[in-house]
Design an enzyme around this catalytic site. Sequence first.
Site, short mmCIF file in Angstrom:
data_model
loop_
_atom_site.label_atom_id
_atom_site.label_comp_id
_atom_site.label_asym_id
_atom_site.label_seq_id
_atom_site.Cartn_x
_atom_site.Cartn_y
_atom_site.Cartn_z
N SER A 112 -7.46 55.86 -48.76
CA SER A 112 -6.48 55.61 -49.81
C SER A 112 -5.09 56.08 -49.40
CB SER A 112 -6.96 56.28 -51.10
OG SER A 112 -6.21 55.84 -52.19
N LYS A 152 1.76 44.36 -60.39
CA LYS A 152 3.03 44.97 -59.96
C LYS A 152 2.78 46.14 -59.01
CE LYS A 152 5.97 43.80 -63.92
NZ LYS A 152 6.76 44.34 -65.05
#
Length: 445
Positions: A112, A152
Amino acid sequence: MFYGVCGVKSNLERPKGKIKLLSMIVLLLLLFSLSFGKIFYTKWDDAVSPIMFEYVKRNIERAEREGGSLFILELNTPGGLETSMRQIIQEFQRTPLPVIVYVYPPGGRAASAGAIITVSADVAVMAPGTNIGAAHPVQVGGEKMEEAVKEKALQDMLAFVRSIAKEKGRNPKVLERMVKESLSLTPEEALKEGVIDFIAENELDLLQKLNGRKIKKHGREIVINTTGLQVVRVEESLRESFLKLITNPTVAYMLLLIGFYGIFFELYNPGAIIPGAVGVISLLLGLYGLGIIGINWLGLLLILAGILLLVLELITPTFGGLAIAGTIALAIGSLVLISPESPYGDIPKSVIATMVLATAFFFLVAGRLGLKAQKRKKMTGYEELIGEEAEAITDFENGRGKVFIKGEIWNAVSQDEIKKNDRVLVKEVKGLTLYVNKIHSSENL
């Protein structure tokens, strides 16, 4: 002969002066190389968080102050906060020092946010048996993101990794797949795909392979030198170690409940001070740790509701109804408190079960015993005489006389007409005087 020797000595003064000057220059160069020839080696084995940013920033600034020539971050992380990740990368970009991120040890990972931190370094390295990737952005904390907000966030992260790929010469398509598809790679795959620069077996292998490598930073070419340089191993500060401890989900959860215990005990035993102080400190530390971790606020509210229901059961017994509801609310709140997607991990179910049962026991058993003890008549001091019967040993004159109680003679005051041998009831004790009422014969029946 003495004169001749003196003459020779004077002729050697100039060469000796040059030698002295050269010696000073060599000494200065040596000092210069020692001052600017340090490798700062740091380690981080936890989630990406504000604490990690503080650790990285502090040590990069220290390396700059103390003349470091290279900054190495040994990394093993499941990921973490995007804001902290960006701050760390900004520090990498700001410093003039070459920054190396080394994913280590074998079995470790840069997942991540850790993956993006790794590829943003000037040199990205992995150890065999590690992995990198799975950088898809997720919302931690229990709230669900709307599709538009998700898109987004995804596009923002894709643009960010493309800019990193361009600056560091990495493969943008693979980095995009890490973000978009949660792609994860082995060291060999990452090297083949142009995500990292090389694979190193251990620290010694890393330093050897770094030696002589060229990088470009801030518009200039830097040749990395590791030969004969001092390696400064940097440890976490006491503050950073403490903050890492309280951001462990299990520790933060236990601090939260201990905080509730302490505050409850203080409210029911005013003046104890220590339980209240420990409770407030524990509660604040627990809330801080949980705030860093990212929690489901519904879970926290359920825990609070469970505590309140247990307290209500204690104050106004409802034959177990509120206690059962409180215990259930506490258990559900504990289970959903930490998001399963949190890089910090979750709270073990065994810990939750233990703490829920301990909390129910504390409030329903220990708390009830405490309340009974508070209501129980005091058996020490003069106050034990209140409510006791005494015998008048004199007639009361002007409302005053003497009574015999528990083997002692006391001065007594009463508004009733009391004769010798009358039975009286002690209502109040003030100093060495008892305030009594006459017991009428009907009261004895």
